[in-house]
Design an enzyme around this catalytic site. Structure first.
Site, PDB file in Angstrom:
ATOM      1  N   GLY A  10       0.827  -1.206   0.000  1.00 32.04           N
ATOM      2  CA  GLY A  10       0.000   0.000   0.000  1.00 32.04           C
ATOM      3  C   GLY A  10       0.856   1.248   0.000  1.00 32.04           C
ATOM      4  O   GLY A  10       0.454   2.296   0.514  1.00 32.04           O
ATOM      5  N   GLY A  13      -0.311   4.934  -1.099  1.00 30.40           N
ATOM      6  CA  GLY A  13      -1.430   5.568  -0.419  1.00 30.40           C
ATOM      7  C   GLY A  13      -1.024   6.739   0.454  1.00 30.40           C
ATOM      8  O   GLY A  13       0.151   7.113   0.544  1.00 30.40           O
ATOM      9  N   TYR A  14      -2.007   7.306   1.137  1.00 26.51           N
ATOM     10  CA  TYR A  14      -1.831   8.537   1.912  1.00 26.51           C
ATOM     11  C   TYR A  14      -0.751   8.397   2.979  1.00 26.51           C
ATOM     12  O   TYR A  14       0.145   9.239   3.084  1.00 26.51           O
ATOM     13  CB  TYR A  14      -3.167   8.923   2.552  1.00 26.51           C
ATOM     14  N   ILE A  15      -0.806   7.348   3.766  1.00 23.84           N
ATOM     15  CA  ILE A  15       0.216   7.147   4.796  1.00 23.84           C
ATOM     16  C   ILE A  15       1.329   6.239   4.292  1.00 23.84           C
ATOM     17  O   ILE A  15       2.485   6.362   4.706  1.00 23.84           O
ATOM     18  CB  ILE A  15      -0.405   6.597   6.110  1.00 23.84           C
ATOM     19  N   ARG A  35       1.312  -3.888  -7.292  1.00 27.20           N
ATOM     20  CA  ARG A  35       0.223  -4.741  -7.760  1.00 27.20           C
ATOM     21  C   ARG A  35      -0.045  -4.494  -9.246  1.00 27.20           C
ATOM     22  O   ARG A  35       0.180  -3.386  -9.734  1.00 27.20           O
ATOM     23  CB  ARG A  35      -1.033  -4.475  -6.931  1.00 27.20           C
ATOM     24  N   LYS A  44       0.007   6.777  -9.494  1.00 23.17           N
ATOM     25  CA  LYS A  44       0.579   5.769  -8.597  1.00 23.17           C
ATOM     26  C   LYS A  44       1.838   5.157  -9.196  1.00 23.17           C
ATOM     27  O   LYS A  44       2.823   4.909  -8.491  1.00 23.17           O
ATOM     28  CB  LYS A  44      -0.454   4.682  -8.292  1.00 23.17           C
ATOM     29  N   LYS A 136     -10.813  -4.928  11.441  1.00 23.76           N
ATOM     30  CA  LYS A 136      -9.426  -4.845  11.906  1.00 23.76           C
ATOM     31  C   LYS A 136      -9.163  -5.873  13.003  1.00 23.76           C
ATOM     32  O   LYS A 136      -8.062  -6.439  13.085  1.00 23.76           O
ATOM     33  CB  LYS A 136      -9.117  -3.428  12.398  1.00 23.76           C
ATOM     34  N   HIS A 268     -17.552   8.316  13.756  1.00 22.46           N
ATOM     35  CA  HIS A 268     -16.181   8.357  14.265  1.00 22.46           C
ATOM     36  C   HIS A 268     -15.901   9.674  14.983  1.00 22.46           C
ATOM     37  O   HIS A 268     -15.248   9.689  16.041  1.00 22.46           O
ATOM     38  CB  HIS A 268     -15.194   8.150  13.121  1.00 22.46           C
TER      39      HIS A 268
END
Length: 312
Positions: A10, A13-15, A35, A44, A136, A268
């Site tokens: 990943g 991505g953002y983080i 991927r 990307k 999670k 949230h």
């Protein structure tokens, strides 16, 4: 600290992109999973190529190809997954990663995709937002059942989503005239610079003090209330905002008529700003819990008054 071989899943991505950068900067031999579908996204793909220029290795693998995942995992000591939690399907893809790590048998540390609120503390969260935490926990159970060495990261509120807009629903930019204060605005929240999240995360990978533990991020000067955040912006900008306090009942009523994604956000925010879920408990070493800024006092973390400067 020595040189680790780190695989980031990943990484565009953002983080994830920040964790790749931090891993390279800390001198680790950094691998980024590529991927097949990434080749169809020019931004990307260009980001992956930029990692390669910085010395990272691109490893081709697919969640639909178990053997390719095993081959990728066998290259490294540490696996960090940062797939988006915005889609339940993405979170459960980690179960395939767990199976690959289990078969490979060489991984010394796995950090799954969490990075927000601690899902172990969110069993009573409001629907539909609770699903994210439940999934999670499914991944955690798989990790622990497979006896995979791990660290769970509870990084709280990313500045880009919660600080620049003063935690208002809607745009990510600061309000110009009015601001809604959640409740009385005096519940403590933890705000983080995303680059600091990446730095602390990378620092854990060889640290026995974080092995098989949950690491919470609570840098003292970033544990502030919503009202303090707003006042910080007012002081920096010289602009006094008209404040309206919103009761918990009225806030939850905002869910009515909203789509699922918006309901998740509202739920949230309710847990963060009304229940204080980020700070209403003590970090307990006896419960395998540690705190990042205490473990790594040498990290000069970004205070929110400095984070907000870019918005002026």
């Amino acid at each position: 600290m020595g040189r680790c071989r780190v695989l980031v899943v990943g990484g565009t991505g953002y983080i994830g992109k920040r964790i790749v950068k931090a891993s390279i900067e800390h001198g680790h031999d950094t691998y980024v999973l590529k991927r097949p579908e990434t080749g169809l996204d020019i931004e990307k793909f260009q980001l992956l190529l930029s990692f390669k220029k910085q010395g990272a290795h691109l490893v081709e693998a697919s969640f639909s190809d178990h053997e390719s995942l095993v081959r990728a995992v066998k290259l490294v000591d540490v696996v960090i997954c940062t797939v988006s939690g915005a889609h339940s399907r993405s979170l459960l893809l980690q179960l395939k990663l767990v199976e690959a790590i289990k078969e490979a048998g060489n991984v010394k540390r796995f950090i799954p995709s969490e990075f927000g609120m601690d899902p172990a503390r969110m069993g009573d969260a409001l629907e539909p937002g609770r699903e994210t935490f439940d999934l999670k926990m499914v991944v955690r159970k798989a990790i622990e059942d497979a006896n995979i060495p791990h660290t769970y990261i509870s990084a709280n509120c990313f500045g880009g989503y919660f600080v620049g807009n003063l935690s208002q629903l809607g745009p990510l930019t600061p309000p110009s005239d009015k601001v809604t204060i959640y409740g009385d605005g005096n519940v403590k929240v933890v705000y983080m610079d995303e680059d600091d999240v990446a730095t602390y995360t990378i620092m854990t990978i060889e640290d026995d003090r974080t092995l098989n533990k949950t690491m919470y991020f609570r840098p003292p000067e970033n544990v502030i209330t919503h009202r303090q955040l707003v006042e910080t912006w007012e002081k920096l900008s010289g602009n006094q905002l008209q404040k309206t306090e919103l009761s918990s009942q009225d806030f939850l009523a905002l869910m009515e008529g909203k789509d699922v994604a918006e309901q998740i956000v509202i739920g949230h925010l309710y847990h963060i700003y009304y229940e204080g879920c980020l700070t209403n408990f003590d970090i307990d070493a006896d419960q395998d819990q540690v705190e990042a800024s205490s473990l790594y006092p040498e990290v000069e973390y970004t205070r929110m008054k400095d984070y907000l400067m870019i918005y002026l």
